[in-house]
Design a protein around this motif. Sequence first.
Motif, PDB file in Angstrom:
ATOM      1  N   MET A   1     112.672  34.563  19.768  1.00 34.23           N
ATOM      2  CA  MET A   1     113.566  33.421  19.966  1.00 34.23           C
ATOM      3  C   MET A   1     113.477  32.889  21.397  1.00 34.23           C
ATOM      4  O   MET A   1     113.478  31.675  21.620  1.00 34.23           O
ATOM      5  CB  MET A   1     115.003  33.828  19.641  1.00 34.23           C
ATOM      6  N   LEU A   2     113.375  33.790  22.375  1.00 33.33           N
ATOM      7  CA  LEU A   2     113.235  33.353  23.765  1.00 33.33           C
ATOM      8  C   LEU A   2     111.934  32.577  23.964  1.00 33.33           C
ATOM      9  O   LEU A   2     111.911  31.555  24.663  1.00 33.33           O
ATOM     10  CB  LEU A   2     113.283  34.563  24.702  1.00 33.33           C
TER      11      LEU A   2
ATOM     12  N   TRP B   1     112.317  29.151  22.516  1.00 30.54           N
ATOM     13  CA  TRP B   1     113.099  28.309  23.420  1.00 30.54           C
ATOM     14  C   TRP B   1     112.257  27.836  24.606  1.00 30.54           C
ATOM     15  O   TRP B   1     112.338  26.668  25.009  1.00 30.54           O
ATOM     16  CB  TRP B   1     114.318  29.085  23.900  1.00 30.54           C
TER      17      TRP B   1
ATOM     18  N   ALA C   1     119.193  24.660  17.294  1.00 27.99           N
ATOM     19  CA  ALA C   1     118.608  23.567  18.079  1.00 27.99           C
ATOM     20  C   ALA C   1     118.931  22.194  17.497  1.00 27.99           C
ATOM     21  O   ALA C   1     119.074  21.214  18.240  1.00 27.99           O
ATOM     22  CB  ALA C   1     117.092  23.758  18.167  1.00 27.99           C
TER      23      ALA C   1
ATOM     24  N   THR D   1     114.728  38.851  19.387  1.00 28.63           N
ATOM     25  CA  THR D   1     115.174  38.234  20.642  1.00 28.63           C
ATOM     26  C   THR D   1     113.991  37.714  21.441  1.00 28.63           C
ATOM     27  O   THR D   1     114.023  36.587  21.967  1.00 28.63           O
ATOM     28  CB  THR D   1     115.971  39.246  21.481  1.00 28.63           C
TER      29      THR D   1
ATOM     30  N   ALA E   1     109.960  25.130  23.592  1.00 31.47           N
ATOM     31  CA  ALA E   1     110.690  23.898  23.306  1.00 31.47           C
ATOM     32  C   ALA E   1     111.140  23.188  24.575  1.00 31.47           C
ATOM     33  O   ALA E   1     111.303  21.957  24.580  1.00 31.47           O
ATOM     34  CB  ALA E   1     111.901  24.197  22.422  1.00 31.47           C
ATOM     35  N   THR E   2     111.329  23.932  25.662  1.00 40.38           N
ATOM     36  CA  THR E   2     111.908  23.340  26.872  1.00 40.38           C
ATOM     37  C   THR E   2     110.909  23.207  28.021  1.00 40.38           C
ATOM     38  O   THR E   2     111.124  22.396  28.926  1.00 40.38           O
ATOM     39  CB  THR E   2     113.094  24.187  27.368  1.00 40.38           C
TER      40      THR E   2
END
Length: 443
Positions: free
Chosen positions: A384-385, A388, A199, A381, A391-392
């Motif tokens: 991490m998803l 993300w 990132a 996984t 974060a978005t």
Amino acid sequence: MALVVLDAGLINVALPSLARSLGVAPAQIIMAVSCYQAALVVGLLPSAHVAERFGERRVFIAGLLLFTAASVGCANAVNLPMLLIARVLQGLGGGAIMALGVALLRSALGTDRLGMAIGWNALTVAVCGAAAPFCGAAIVAIAPWPWLFMIKLPLAAVSLFASMALPVDRRRASHIDIASLFLHVGTCCAFMVAAQIGADHGWVAISITALAIASATMMILRGRHAKQPVWPTDLLALRPLRISVAASICCFTAQSAGLIALPFHLQLNLGSGPLGAGTILSLWPLTVAATSVVAGRVSERFGSPLLCVVGGMVLGSGLLLSTLHTSNMFAQMAAGAALCGLGFGLFQVPNNRTLFLAAPAHRSAAAGGMQGTARVVGQTTGAMLMGWLFATASTQNAPTLGFAVGFLFAFAAAAISSLALVERAEPRFRKLRNVMAQTIGGE
């Protein structure tokens, strides 16, 4: 297995206390978890490879000894670097335990009772996973943090004593592929570093990922000519095992995303307190525990593929239910958590049974390494998803999107498992087609 699962749950709930005692920031103390997970990923397949040279029992006991000694090291750490070194050693020992546990169950009990044994193993994991946070909170409330590690020593002593009764197996492989072990470590570390810095340092992460891909390619090429490669590509050539590994990664991704999204949704969006959120969250592992042994028995009687398909669909349904808005959200979330646990329990045991039975008996250790790797890859996984998404997307929407992502992966696990179901039914369809052709030809 109880020793490893309890360790992870005990330390997670005590991270704030650890940070205060060692005088470090919360972002730094999280490294105590990430270092352990990284060492676990690195240690799984090498443990299985070394076990094929020295025997599963010897490497399992060595891993148990290392895990126990590292626990003592954690309890006596006086600063963060000492704690991190001890946690890395713990992860390596835990990798040997996870990789070889079910392989030793197969050696001890044979294939006929393997489904039931995997069910009891899953029951142990689920019960310890549910109990660990409460036990960790209780220990920190009445004792200093080193007791989080010392409290497990009696269980470690019992485990070491009981492991003497494990079956002794023959040494099979002629040598250890040292070069491949180094390539494996380099590949895993490069991928994990790239994921961590992606990132903030995009081009650096891309460069590291390219190095990881090059290292992985070299690993695969070396494994093509090895009888027992570190990365068991020979086992992935077996279609049932390949299906089980792919489905397992999808299912653990769904589980990880759901378990991370659920407490955030309960506390941030629904206004639940920690106790209420913990109660609903505990329904997930408790339902897994209640389902696992039954799933083991049913899979032995009726086969695994159908149960895997049903389990993936039930898990997906529980995650989908969590995205809906109703008048009684807490009852709905409790029902969703229970459905998720039911589905995961129905999926996990028969899928693991298929994975181990697809591999030859002399490659059980490698199959165990594959199973553990699929589990950790899926969990990583999913995490991490979710990172993300947070974060978005907005804090309010991220958990709901996480449930939706988990739903997609759960149904992907069911769809992949259905390939084995179709393959199992194919001989019957072929026989029916031949009978019909003969009947029509005779007329």
